[in-house]
Design a protein around this motif. Structure first.
Motif, PDB file in Angstrom:
ATOM      1  N   TRP A 171      30.522  17.307  41.574  1.00 35.32           N
ATOM      2  CA  TRP A 171      29.539  16.632  42.408  1.00 35.32           C
ATOM      3  C   TRP A 171      29.964  15.187  42.653  1.00 35.32           C
ATOM      4  O   TRP A 171      30.473  14.507  41.751  1.00 35.32           O
ATOM      5  CB  TRP A 171      28.174  16.615  41.719  1.00 35.32           C
ATOM      6  N   ALA A 172      29.733  14.740  43.854  1.00 37.62           N
ATOM      7  CA  ALA A 172      29.989  13.339  44.185  1.00 37.62           C
ATOM      8  C   ALA A 172      28.822  12.482  43.741  1.00 37.62           C
ATOM      9  O   ALA A 172      27.661  12.894  43.817  1.00 37.62           O
ATOM     10  CB  ALA A 172      30.186  13.193  45.695  1.00 37.62           C
ATOM     11  N   VAL A 173      29.122  11.291  43.268  1.00 33.44           N
ATOM     12  CA  VAL A 173      28.097  10.307  42.920  1.00 33.44           C
ATOM     13  C   VAL A 173      27.949   9.342  44.088  1.00 33.44           C
ATOM     14  O   VAL A 173      28.918   8.682  44.482  1.00 33.44           O
ATOM     15  CB  VAL A 173      28.482   9.540  41.637  1.00 33.44           C
ATOM     16  N   PHE A 174      26.754   9.278  44.652  1.00 36.84           N
ATOM     17  CA  PHE A 174      26.448   8.349  45.730  1.00 36.84           C
ATOM     18  C   PHE A 174      25.488   7.290  45.211  1.00 36.84           C
ATOM     19  O   PHE A 174      24.611   7.570  44.387  1.00 36.84           O
ATOM     20  CB  PHE A 174      25.794   9.081  46.914  1.00 36.84           C
ATOM     21  N   ASP A 175      25.642   6.057  45.693  1.00 40.27           N
ATOM     22  CA  ASP A 175      24.698   5.002  45.329  1.00 40.27           C
ATOM     23  C   ASP A 175      24.602   3.988  46.463  1.00 40.27           C
ATOM     24  O   ASP A 175      25.172   4.167  47.537  1.00 40.27           O
ATOM     25  CB  ASP A 175      25.084   4.340  44.001  1.00 40.27           C
ATOM     26  N   MET A 176      23.842   2.931  46.223  1.00 47.48           N
ATOM     27  CA  MET A 176      23.630   1.900  47.240  1.00 47.48           C
ATOM     28  C   MET A 176      24.209   0.557  46.805  1.00 47.48           C
ATOM     29  O   MET A 176      23.754  -0.494  47.263  1.00 47.48           O
ATOM     30  CB  MET A 176      22.135   1.784  47.560  1.00 47.48           C
ATOM     31  N   ALA A 177      25.210   0.596  45.927  1.00 50.25           N
ATOM     32  CA  ALA A 177      25.802  -0.654  45.442  1.00 50.25           C
ATOM     33  C   ALA A 177      26.506  -1.424  46.545  1.00 50.25           C
ATOM     34  O   ALA A 177      26.474  -2.657  46.571  1.00 50.25           O
ATOM     35  CB  ALA A 177      26.758  -0.365  44.283  1.00 50.25           C
ATOM     36  N   ASP A 178      27.168  -0.729  47.450  1.00 50.56           N
ATOM     37  CA  ASP A 178      27.931  -1.410  48.496  1.00 50.56           C
ATOM     38  C   ASP A 178      27.028  -2.087  49.521  1.00 50.56           C
ATOM     39  O   ASP A 178      27.353  -3.171  50.029  1.00 50.56           O
ATOM     40  CB  ASP A 178      28.845  -0.416  49.209  1.00 50.56           C
ATOM     41  N   TYR A 222       5.135  -5.071  46.968  1.00 48.70           N
ATOM     42  CA  TYR A 222       5.880  -4.113  46.128  1.00 48.70           C
ATOM     43  C   TYR A 222       7.381  -4.296  46.322  1.00 48.70           C
ATOM     44  O   TYR A 222       8.151  -4.395  45.352  1.00 48.70           O
ATOM     45  CB  TYR A 222       5.448  -2.683  46.478  1.00 48.70           C
ATOM     46  N   SER A 223       7.824  -4.342  47.573  1.00 43.99           N
ATOM     47  CA  SER A 223       9.248  -4.464  47.869  1.00 43.99           C
ATOM     48  C   SER A 223       9.825  -5.745  47.284  1.00 43.99           C
ATOM     49  O   SER A 223      10.869  -5.730  46.605  1.00 43.99           O
ATOM     50  CB  SER A 223       9.462  -4.433  49.385  1.00 43.99           C
ATOM     51  N   ASP A 224       9.160  -6.864  47.503  1.00 39.75           N
ATOM     52  CA  ASP A 224       9.694  -8.151  47.051  1.00 39.75           C
ATOM     53  C   ASP A 224       9.793  -8.220  45.532  1.00 39.75           C
ATOM     54  O   ASP A 224      10.737  -8.820  44.990  1.00 39.75           O
ATOM     55  CB  ASP A 224       8.803  -9.291  47.565  1.00 39.75           C
ATOM     56  N   VAL A 225       8.838  -7.607  44.841  1.00 43.48           N
ATOM     57  CA  VAL A 225       8.838  -7.658  43.384  1.00 43.48           C
ATOM     58  C   VAL A 225       9.892  -6.736  42.792  1.00 43.48           C
ATOM     59  O   VAL A 225      10.523  -7.066  41.786  1.00 43.48           O
ATOM     60  CB  VAL A 225       7.428  -7.302  42.847  1.00 43.48           C
ATOM     61  N   ARG A 226      10.123  -5.606  43.414  1.00 44.12           N
ATOM     62  CA  ARG A 226      11.002  -4.606  42.818  1.00 44.12           C
ATOM     63  C   ARG A 226      12.480  -4.777  43.181  1.00 44.12           C
ATOM     64  O   ARG A 226      13.356  -4.295  42.458  1.00 44.12           O
ATOM     65  CB  ARG A 226      10.541  -3.196  43.247  1.00 44.12           C
ATOM     66  N   ILE A 227      12.789  -5.443  44.270  1.00 47.65           N
ATOM     67  CA  ILE A 227      14.183  -5.549  44.698  1.00 47.65           C
ATOM     68  C   ILE A 227      15.098  -6.182  43.649  1.00 47.65           C
ATOM     69  O   ILE A 227      16.170  -5.627  43.351  1.00 47.65           O
ATOM     70  CB  ILE A 227      14.282  -6.277  46.055  1.00 47.65           C
ATOM     71  N   PRO A 228      14.765  -7.313  43.038  1.00 51.11           N
ATOM     72  CA  PRO A 228      15.733  -7.926  42.120  1.00 51.11           C
ATOM     73  C   PRO A 228      16.128  -7.017  40.954  1.00 51.11           C
ATOM     74  O   PRO A 228      17.321  -6.866  40.651  1.00 51.11           O
ATOM     75  CB  PRO A 228      15.000  -9.188  41.637  1.00 51.11           C
ATOM     76  N   ARG A 229      15.163  -6.413  40.297  1.00 48.08           N
ATOM     77  CA  ARG A 229      15.468  -5.588  39.124  1.00 48.08           C
ATOM     78  C   ARG A 229      16.199  -4.302  39.503  1.00 48.08           C
ATOM     79  O   ARG A 229      17.188  -3.933  38.861  1.00 48.08           O
ATOM     80  CB  ARG A 229      14.172  -5.263  38.379  1.00 48.08           C
ATOM     81  N   THR A 230      15.739  -3.643  40.525  1.00 50.99           N
ATOM     82  CA  THR A 230      16.340  -2.354  40.872  1.00 50.99           C
ATOM     83  C   THR A 230      17.739  -2.508  41.445  1.00 50.99           C
ATOM     84  O   THR A 230      18.625  -1.699  41.150  1.00 50.99           O
ATOM     85  CB  THR A 230      15.441  -1.592  41.858  1.00 50.99           C
ATOM     86  N   GLN A 231      17.959  -3.548  42.235  1.00 54.81           N
ATOM     87  CA  GLN A 231      19.299  -3.719  42.792  1.00 54.81           C
ATOM     88  C   GLN A 231      20.277  -4.253  41.757  1.00 54.81           C
ATOM     89  O   GLN A 231      21.484  -3.970  41.832  1.00 54.81           O
ATOM     90  CB  GLN A 231      19.233  -4.591  44.041  1.00 54.81           C
ATOM     91  N   TRP A 232      19.769  -4.994  40.781  1.00 56.37           N
ATOM     92  CA  TRP A 232      20.629  -5.340  39.645  1.00 56.37           C
ATOM     93  C   TRP A 232      21.089  -4.069  38.946  1.00 56.37           C
ATOM     94  O   TRP A 232      22.271  -3.920  38.595  1.00 56.37           O
ATOM     95  CB  TRP A 232      19.885  -6.227  38.639  1.00 56.37           C
ATOM     96  N   LEU A 233      20.179  -3.120  38.744  1.00 54.43           N
ATOM     97  CA  LEU A 233      20.541  -1.882  38.060  1.00 54.43           C
ATOM     98  C   LEU A 233      21.619  -1.126  38.826  1.00 54.43           C
ATOM     99  O   LEU A 233      22.578  -0.628  38.230  1.00 54.43           O
ATOM    100  CB  LEU A 233      19.321  -0.977  37.886  1.00 54.43           C
ATOM    101  N   VAL A 234      21.477  -1.026  40.142  1.00 50.75           N
ATOM    102  CA  VAL A 234      22.457  -0.289  40.938  1.00 50.75           C
ATOM    103  C   VAL A 234      23.856  -0.881  40.764  1.00 50.75           C
ATOM    104  O   VAL A 234      24.828  -0.163  40.534  1.00 50.75           O
ATOM    105  CB  VAL A 234      22.047  -0.280  42.423  1.00 50.75           C
TER     106      VAL A 234
END
Length: 448
Positions: free
Chosen positions: A300-307, A372-384
């Motif tokens: 399986w290929a791993v896809f993400d949104m890091a780029d 919701y979007s503004d609060v969650r973006i920093p933590r979730t995109q750090w994780l990615v």
């Protein structure tokens, strides 16, 4: 003045995608008095052999969303009996005996209690969650693949219209209808929301995974009883292996410098020989283990949104959550948990507006989803981003750590701490502060 004898209608929420995060969010909203419809593209609940692990933080969020969610997880979860998670050298040991000895092969270990993972397969957990949904009211509609939506709240429209591939539409009072999309890594809703933005499509992370079950006796012969009975990692150049001793489930991740040939199909047929070729220079314990793989396997290929991370998770009364918002590689094991955190923020903000009533202005719903979007973006995109880097650490491809076990451990533990040392209550408080700011902006523009 309205007629006080008229019964107030609950907020009507459409959820696109009947996956884990979608159903969890639905249960949280139902508990807060909202009316919810889940639109799932499959003809029945999806059957998928993927595994998830939920941290202690994710379980806190489940309890706050609806205690039945945590109860459902408890029925199917596997909890590690080990006190530590161990990371072994899979490459350098030249004998099986050396590979089993801590002093020659153990790179480092971390406390299991910090992340406190509860692991589960996707399908049984999803079925447990589905059983907790109301039996009446047509909460779930199957065979509904979203193809488009219309959301003209700024022009005074009081409805969000959803268009499905079968030619049907769904319409709800806009005052009552945000749309929460939890439709996965290749989210249709994300593509509709972001349009031509490169972030609309998840990209190949240049990692692929071979998954297989194998006989426990073969694992014991290759690794010894101690290793074969617990979860552990084996690290090496351009690949790493995760072993689950309970069913002897092996996940072998391999770096792939090429592009994945078909973005619409993340699975391809493979073979035991291909896996053996990828790890032919590894230690004898690993090469012996691979002899017990089935002759035919899949990868399986791993896809993400890091780029290309998304600039926003919300537009008007449409929002994406979970993998639809921040698809991550699995190397932190926390992607699903982040989706649960998303669900808690969404549920609490909509409840604050009045999930059990129809007195909510369309602009207020848009403000809640922006908050919701503004609060969650920093933590979730750090994780990615961090998850992508951790995958490289495991495969000795991350420059700052290389093959140095001590540096790898220090870097890894620091990142882990950011995941588990987190207060969901403070997250919700921060979201409420952001909502007040957004409502103030909305009021100044005359939208309320």
């Amino acid at each position: 003045m309205g007629d006080s004898s008229v019964t107030s209608k609950p907020l009507d929420v459409a959820i696109i995608g009947g996956g884990i995060v979608g159903v969890i969010t639905a249960l949280g909203l139902l508990r807060r008095g909202a009316h919810v419809t889940i639109y799932e593209r499959s003809p029945s609940w999806p059957d998928n052999g993927a595994a998830f692990a939920f941290t202690g933080v994710a379980r806190q969020c489940m309890q706050s969303l609806d205690p039945t969610i945590l109860e459902a997880l408890s029925h199917v979860a596997v909890r590690s009996p080990a006190k530590t998670v161990r990371y072994w050298d899979g490459f350098n040991p030249r004998t099986k005996e050396a590979a089993q000895q801590e002093e020659t092969a153990l790179l480092f270990e971390t406390p299991e209690k910090d992340l406190a993972f509860w692991g589960t397969l996707r399908t049984p957990f999803l079925h447990q969650l589905a059983a907790a949904l109301p039996k009446e009211g047509d909460v779930v509609q199957f065979g509904k693949r979203l193809t488009g939506y219309v959301d003209d709240w700024e022009e005074g429209s009081d409805k969000v219209e959803l268009n499905f591939a079968d030619g049907t539409t769904a319409e709800a009072d806009v005052v009552l209808s945000p749309v929460i999309a939890c439709d996965g890594v290749h989210s249709t809703t994300r593509k509709l929301l972001l349009g031509a933005d490169p972030a609309a499509k998840a990209k190949y992370a240049h990692k692929m995974v071979y998954r297989a079950l194998m006989p426990v006796d073969g694992a014991i012969a290759a690794f010894g009883t101690a290793k074969a009975s617990v979860n552990c990692f084996h690290l090496g150049p351009d690949a790493h292996m995760v072993m689950n001793g309970a069913a002897f489930n092996v996940h072998l991740f391999v770096h792939d410098p090429d592009d994945w040939p078909d973005v619409h199909n993340s699975e391809k047929p493979s073979s035991r020989e291909e896996v053996q070729n990828a790890l032919q220079s590894w230690g004898p314990h690993v090469t012996e283990l691979l002899m017990h793989l089935p002759e035919k396997v899949s990868k399986w290929a791993v896809f993400d949104m890091a780029d290309h991370p998304a600039a926003t998770y919300a537009s008007g009364r449409i929002a994406v959550a979970g993998d639809a918002a921040h698809a991550s590689s699995p190397f932190h094991g926390a992607g699903a948990g982040m989706g649960v955190e998303d669900g808690l923020v969404i549920c609490e903000l909509l409840a604050d507006l009045g999930a059990g009533s129809d007195e909510v202005h369309p602009g207020q719903l848009a403000a809640a989803l922006r908050a919701y979007s503004d609060v969650r973006i920093p933590r979730t995109q750090w994780l990615v981003e961090s998850s992508r880097q951790v995958g490289d650490m495991y495969q000795w491809r991350y420059g700052p750590t290389g093959r140095d076990a001590a540096r790898t451990k220090d870097e890894f533990v620091q990142r882990q701490r950011k995941i588990w040392d987190f207060d969901p209550e403070e997250m919700v408080k921060g979201a409420r502060v952001e909502l007040e700011k957004q409502l103030g902006v909305l009021s100044s523009r005359g939208h309320v």
